[in-house]
Scaffold this motif. Structure first.
Motif: not given
Length: 226
Positions: A22-39, A41-51
C-alpha cells in the motif's frame, strides 16, 4: 474485513507485507489507493500492480523446529523460521514455539486455517514432552494439572503424566506465552528441554529435527472439522 486480512486469507501475502505494498502505491481498491488497514469487501475490485489478485493453492506444512529458530516471518530476525524453512512459496507460522524449544509447528498460507487453530475457544490440544532440572514429586504433577497462577491469570486444567523422575508429558488447550516454563517455575523447577510432539491430530513421528512434510488433504480436513 480489513484489506490486510483479506490478502492473507487469499494466500497472497502477509498483513505486514500488505502495508508495504500500500505504501508503494501498488494496490488499488475500486480504482482508488487504499489506506493501511482499510475495510474492504470481497466484491470490491482489488488490483495488485494493475492485475487481479492471483489465486494460489493452499499450503499446509508440519515442521519439526529445532532449538534456536524464532517463530516469526520477519526478515529482520536472522533466525526467522521462514528463512530456515526456505519454502518456495509464501507461508507463515501458525502460532509460536519459543526459540529455546523444539518440535512441531504448522506453517501455511491459509489465514482461515490458522485462525481456526489459534482460536482459544476451540480448545485444540497441543502435547509436549518436558524435562526439568531436578526430580519432581506427585504434588508437582497434581498442581500443574489443576492450573497455575501465571501473569495474573490461572491456567486451564490440563493433563500431566510422568515419564520418569524429571520428565513429563503435558497436554494444553491454551497457549499463553512461555506457559509451560512459567508454570514449572511456579513450583521451583526450570525447564531444560521442551518439545512439542502433537498438535490436534498431527504428531511429530517420522519428521526429523529440522525437517518438514506437507499435510495430507485428509489431515487438513480432519483439523478443520475439530
Amino acid at each position: 474485513m480489513r484489506i490486510n486480512k483479506l490478502l492473507s486469507n487469499l494466500s497472497f501475502c502477509s498483513r505486514r507485507e500488505t502495508n508495504r505494498l500500500i505504501e508503494q502505491n501498488r494496490i488499488t481498491v475500486n480504482g482508488q489507493l487504499p489506506q493501511p488497514g482499510q475495510w474492504v469487501e470481497e466484491t470490491d475490485i482489488i488490483l495488485i500492480d494493475n492485475k487481479p489478485i492471483p489465486v494460489k493453492d493452499k499450503k499446509y506444512i508440519a515442521l519439526n523446529k529445532p532449538v534456536g529458530i524464532t517463530c516469526t516471518a520477519s526478515k529482520e530476525v536472522q533466525t526467522n523460521i521462514i528463512d530456515f524453512l526456505d519454502y518456495p512459496e509464501y507461508v507463515f507460522p501458525v502460532g509460536r514455539l519459543d526459540k529455546a524449544s523444539q518440535g512441531l509447528i504448522f506453517l501455511t498460507n491459509d489465514g482461515e486455517f490458522a485462525n481456526k487453530i489459534l482460536e482459544s475457544k476451540n480448545e485444540h490440544e497441543k502435547e509436549y514432552l518436558v524435562t526439568v532440572n531436578k526430580p519432581f514429586d506427585d504434588f508437582f504433577i497434581e498442581g500443574m494439572s489443576r492450573g497455575v497462577e501465571i501473569c495474573g491469570v490461572k491456567t486451564k486444567p490440563c493433563k500431566v503424566t510422568r515419564v520418569n523422575e524429571d520428565t513429563f508429558r503435558i497436554v494444553l488447550t491454551q497457549g499463553l506465552n512461555r506457559q509451560i516454563r512459567r508454570m514449572s517455575k511456579t513450583f521451583g523447577y526450570t525447564v531444560t528441554r521442551l518439545e512439542r510432539i502433537r498438535i490436534i491430530n498431527i504428531n511429530i513421528h517420522g519428521i526429523d529435527i529440522g525437517k518438514w512434510r506437507e499435510l495430507t488433504e485428509e489431515e487438513v480436513l480432519e483439523i478443520k472439522h475439530f
